[in-house]
Motif scaffolding. Structure first.
Motif, PDB file in Angstrom:
ATOM      1  N   SER A  94     -34.466  50.191 -14.887  1.00 21.27           N
ATOM      2  CA  SER A  94     -33.391  50.182 -16.209  1.00 21.27           C
ATOM      3  C   SER A  94     -33.375  51.581 -16.523  1.00 21.27           C
ATOM      4  CB  SER A  94     -33.913  49.428 -17.297  1.00 21.27           C
ATOM      5  OG  SER A  94     -33.829  48.211 -16.938  1.00 21.27           O
ATOM      6  N   SER A  95     -33.277  52.659 -15.732  1.00 26.38           N
ATOM      7  CA  SER A  95     -33.200  54.151 -16.197  1.00 26.38           C
ATOM      8  C   SER A  95     -31.946  54.470 -17.030  1.00 26.38           C
ATOM      9  CB  SER A  95     -33.358  54.823 -14.915  1.00 26.38           C
ATOM     10  OG  SER A  95     -32.176  54.675 -13.976  1.00 26.38           O
ATOM     11  N   ASP A  96     -31.003  53.539 -16.908  1.00 21.20           N
ATOM     12  CA  ASP A  96     -29.872  54.154 -17.822  1.00 21.20           C
ATOM     13  C   ASP A  96     -30.097  53.415 -19.196  1.00 21.20           C
ATOM     14  OD1 ASP A  96     -29.903  51.072 -16.738  1.00 21.20           O
ATOM     15  OD2 ASP A  96     -27.782  51.102 -17.346  1.00 21.20           O
ATOM     16  N   LEU A  97     -30.977  53.148 -19.331  1.00 16.47           N
ATOM     17  CA  LEU A  97     -31.300  52.394 -20.757  1.00 16.47           C
ATOM     18  C   LEU A  97     -32.470  53.332 -21.343  1.00 16.47           C
ATOM     19  CD1 LEU A  97     -31.473  48.638 -20.270  1.00 16.47           C
ATOM     20  CD2 LEU A  97     -29.745  50.043 -21.238  1.00 16.47           C
ATOM     21  N   VAL A 120     -38.187  55.929 -22.942  1.00 11.99           N
ATOM     22  CA  VAL A 120     -38.811  55.567 -24.181  1.00 11.99           C
ATOM     23  C   VAL A 120     -39.179  56.650 -25.246  1.00 11.99           C
ATOM     24  CG1 VAL A 120     -41.138  55.113 -23.575  1.00 11.99           C
ATOM     25  CG2 VAL A 120     -40.206  53.813 -25.401  1.00 11.99           C
ATOM     26  N   ILE A 121     -38.813  56.366 -26.468  1.00  9.61           N
ATOM     27  CA  ILE A 121     -39.082  57.030 -27.560  1.00  9.61           C
ATOM     28  C   ILE A 121     -39.532  56.123 -28.802  1.00  9.61           C
ATOM     29  CG2 ILE A 121     -37.781  59.097 -26.942  1.00  9.61           C
ATOM     30  CD1 ILE A 121     -36.136  58.454 -29.628  1.00  9.61           C
ATOM     31  N   GLY A 122     -40.363  56.666 -29.861  1.00 14.54           N
ATOM     32  CA  GLY A 122     -40.658  55.939 -30.755  1.00 14.54           C
ATOM     33  C   GLY A 122     -40.405  56.678 -32.128  1.00 14.54           C
ATOM     34  N   ILE A 123     -39.869  55.983 -33.146  1.00 13.90           N
ATOM     35  CA  ILE A 123     -39.638  56.576 -34.467  1.00 13.90           C
ATOM     36  C   ILE A 123     -40.672  55.968 -35.532  1.00 13.90           C
ATOM     37  CG2 ILE A 123     -37.887  56.879 -36.226  1.00 13.90           C
ATOM     38  CD1 ILE A 123     -37.024  58.052 -33.812  1.00 13.90           C
ATOM     39  N   LYS A 151     -28.666  61.472 -27.879  1.00 14.63           N
ATOM     40  CA  LYS A 151     -27.449  61.520 -27.715  1.00 14.63           C
ATOM     41  C   LYS A 151     -27.015  60.836 -26.174  1.00 14.63           C
ATOM     42  CE  LYS A 151     -27.092  66.134 -29.887  1.00 14.63           C
ATOM     43  NZ  LYS A 151     -26.975  67.523 -29.581  1.00 14.63           N
ATOM     44  N   ASN A 152     -25.850  60.097 -26.334  1.00 17.00           N
ATOM     45  CA  ASN A 152     -25.223  59.506 -25.270  1.00 17.00           C
ATOM     46  C   ASN A 152     -25.976  58.574 -24.472  1.00 17.00           C
ATOM     47  OD1 ASN A 152     -22.850  61.194 -25.912  1.00 17.00           O
ATOM     48  ND2 ASN A 152     -23.752  62.968 -24.854  1.00 17.00           N
ATOM     49  N   SER A 153     -26.825  57.914 -25.159  1.00 18.79           N
ATOM     50  CA  SER A 153     -27.709  56.994 -24.399  1.00 18.79           C
ATOM     51  C   SER A 153     -27.446  55.741 -24.628  1.00 18.79           C
ATOM     52  CB  SER A 153     -29.316  57.283 -24.461  1.00 18.79           C
ATOM     53  OG  SER A 153     -29.651  58.386 -24.008  1.00 18.79           O
ATOM     54  N   ASP A 154     -27.606  54.744 -23.651  1.00 16.68           N
ATOM     55  CA  ASP A 154     -27.458  53.133 -24.040  1.00 16.68           C
ATOM     56  C   ASP A 154     -28.813  52.760 -24.415  1.00 16.68           C
ATOM     57  OD1 ASP A 154     -24.700  52.867 -23.422  1.00 16.68           O
ATOM     58  OD2 ASP A 154     -25.217  52.781 -21.362  1.00 16.68           O
ATOM     59  N   VAL A 155     -29.032  52.247 -25.599  1.00 17.75           N
ATOM     60  CA  VAL A 155     -29.992  52.140 -26.274  1.00 17.75           C
ATOM     61  C   VAL A 155     -30.707  50.628 -26.343  1.00 17.75           C
ATOM     62  CG1 VAL A 155     -31.512  52.241 -28.576  1.00 17.75           C
ATOM     63  CG2 VAL A 155     -30.027  54.214 -27.783  1.00 17.75           C
ATOM     64  N   VAL A 156     -31.852  50.354 -26.179  1.00 18.38           N
ATOM     65  CA  VAL A 156     -32.486  48.848 -26.420  1.00 18.38           C
ATOM     66  C   VAL A 156     -33.432  49.313 -27.476  1.00 18.38           C
ATOM     67  CG1 VAL A 156     -34.019  47.103 -25.726  1.00 18.38           C
ATOM     68  CG2 VAL A 156     -32.856  48.450 -23.847  1.00 18.38           C
ATOM     69  N   LEU A 157     -32.912  48.718 -28.569  1.00 17.49           N
ATOM     70  CA  LEU A 157     -33.663  48.953 -30.023  1.00 17.49           C
ATOM     71  C   LEU A 157     -34.681  47.994 -30.202  1.00 17.49           C
ATOM     72  CD1 LEU A 157     -33.745  50.614 -32.774  1.00 17.49           C
ATOM     73  CD2 LEU A 157     -31.993  48.590 -33.620  1.00 17.49           C
ATOM     74  N   ILE A 158     -36.018  48.586 -30.308  1.00 23.36           N
ATOM     75  CA  ILE A 158     -37.116  47.706 -30.527  1.00 23.36           C
ATOM     76  C   ILE A 158     -37.564  47.722 -32.186  1.00 23.36           C
ATOM     77  CG2 ILE A 158     -39.751  47.171 -29.904  1.00 23.36           C
ATOM     78  CD1 ILE A 158     -39.339  48.843 -27.441  1.00 23.36           C
ATOM     79  N   LEU A 159     -37.471  46.282 -32.469  1.00 26.60           N
ATOM     80  CA  LEU A 159     -38.062  46.136 -33.977  1.00 26.60           C
ATOM     81  C   LEU A 159     -39.103  45.110 -34.188  1.00 26.60           C
ATOM     82  CD1 LEU A 159     -34.362  45.730 -35.417  1.00 26.60           C
ATOM     83  CD2 LEU A 159     -35.709  47.887 -35.566  1.00 26.60           C
ATOM     84  N   SER A 160     -40.177  45.680 -33.969  1.00 25.06           N
ATOM     85  CA  SER A 160     -41.476  44.858 -34.128  1.00 25.06           C
ATOM     86  C   SER A 160     -42.087  44.500 -35.379  1.00 25.06           C
ATOM     87  CB  SER A 160     -42.444  45.205 -33.008  1.00 25.06           C
ATOM     88  OG  SER A 160     -43.794  44.634 -33.247  1.00 25.06           O
ATOM     89  N   HIS A 161     -41.925  43.433 -36.100  1.00 28.21           N
ATOM     90  CA  HIS A 161     -42.420  43.342 -37.581  1.00 28.21           C
ATOM     91  C   HIS A 161     -42.082  44.311 -38.547  1.00 28.21           C
ATOM     92  CE1 HIS A 161     -45.278  39.956 -36.116  1.00 28.21           C
ATOM     93  NE2 HIS A 161     -44.837  40.648 -34.898  1.00 28.21           N
ATOM     94  N   VAL A 162     -40.596  44.567 -38.256  1.00 26.37           N
ATOM     95  CA  VAL A 162     -40.089  45.386 -39.152  1.00 26.37           C
ATOM     96  C   VAL A 162     -39.201  44.803 -40.410  1.00 26.37           C
ATOM     97  CG1 VAL A 162     -38.422  47.418 -39.204  1.00 26.37           C
ATOM     98  CG2 VAL A 162     -40.055  47.466 -37.409  1.00 26.37           C
TER      99      VAL A 162
END
Length: 319
Positions: A94-97, A120-123, A151-162
């Motif tokens: 899944s390198s495009d994500l 992957v990155i974290g906020i 920028k210009n990335s298809d994102v999988v947004l992770i919301l763990s206990h948020v």
């Protein structure tokens, strides 16, 4: 008397006051139609910032510290569970994500994902967590979206206990969707259902940091309102939540049997695990213990749940 509107369905008729949140000095209401529980009035952003700033000082010191081995162990167990599910749903190619873990804490999940070649990155808004994250992933964790500069990335947004900590989950998600090209949303969330909400109300256990609580149905409706639909799900049972006292609120005999059986099973697992933990925590790191118990499957997913793990997909991707 002023009627209170449900923040999800905007209905007045099925909303009633059920409890009181001492932490923020607010009343707690339940919309039985959705169902969803929520503080009213909601704590302001200033109140939340003050609370989490104060709580941050407490959590980073002494026995409750987020950096004690016991707390790290809890976080690593959760990270391995989430990592398993992500691997099931998203293949390694899944390198495009780009996986964006919002509220990533010490970065446990992104550490596991990055080692498996996921982008992957974290906020993480809390600077103490960012400073104490492992050195090898600190450059993957940012304080906000502006700093991350995605920028210009298809994102999988992770919301763990948020979501349960937010005074306006709808506005929060709208902001993220405005600035990110989100294709999928990975969610892990505590639930109120199967008689559990009645137990919480009677025992006055609603409230605290969780200022809004969804059921599976209301959570799905929330994401549908944002153009995301639910996919395959895994439910998980946390022993601390699924108290056997809940059985008195359940009229379905089969469901009650399931609950009691599941609770007993989890209790045995928990007792064994606690003995194992006390022995190994002396000479193993939190991550090593979590990895070992994960391999031995002491915390396998159960059918009955007080929390849910799910992936939601943007409906535009299904066309």
């Amino acid at each position: 008397m002023n009627k209170v509107k449900c923040p999800l369905c905007s209905n007045f008729e099925h909303v009633k006051e059920v409890s009181y949140n001492k932490l923020f000095d607010n009343k707690i209401y339940l919309c039985s139609d959705c169902p969803i529980s929520f503080d009213n009035p909601m704590p302001s952003l200033e109140e939340l910032d003050e609370y989490y700033g104060r709580e941050s000082d407490i959590r980073h010191k002494g026995e409750r510290s987020s950096f004690t081995k016991a707390h790290k162990l809890k976080r690593w167990r959760r990270a391995y569970e989430q990592y398993d599910y992500i691997k099931q749903y998203f293949k390694k190619d899944s390198s495009d994500l780009l996986f964006v873990d919002f509220g990533c804490g010490l970065g446990n999940l992104i550490s596991l994902l990055s080692k498996s070649q996921y982008r992957v990155i974290g906020i993480e808004p809390n600077i103490e967590y960012r400073k104490n994250a492992p050195i090898n992933i600190r450059n993957h964790i940012f304080g906000d979206l502006i700093e991350a500069d995605i920028k210009n990335s298809d994102v999988v947004l992770i919301l763990s206990h948020v979501l349960e900590h937010l005074n306006d989950p709808s506005e929060f998600l709208d902001h993220l969707l405005k600035h990110l090209k989100v294709k999928y949303i990975f969610v892990q969330q505590p639930l109120i259902q199967m008689g559990y909400i009645d137990y919480l109300i009677k025992k006055k256990k609603l409230g605290g940091e969780h200022i809004i609580m969804f059921s599976e149905n209301s959570l799905n409706n929330f994401f549908k309102s944002k153009n995301f639909i639910p996919q395959k799900k895994i439910k998980t049972l946390y022993t601390g939540l699924a108290n056997i006292s809940v059985k008195e609120f359940i009229t379905d005999k089969n469901l009650k049997k399931q609950l009691i059986s599941s609770h007993k099973s989890q209790n045995l697992k928990m007792r064994f695990y606690r003995l194992f933990e006390r022995f190994t925590i002396i000479f193993l790191s939190a991550k090593q213990i979590a990895k070992l118990t994960h391999k031995l499957k002491y915390f396998a997913p159960e059918k009955l749940a007080t929390s849910i793990t799910n992936v939601y997909i943007n409906v535009d991707e299904t066309i």
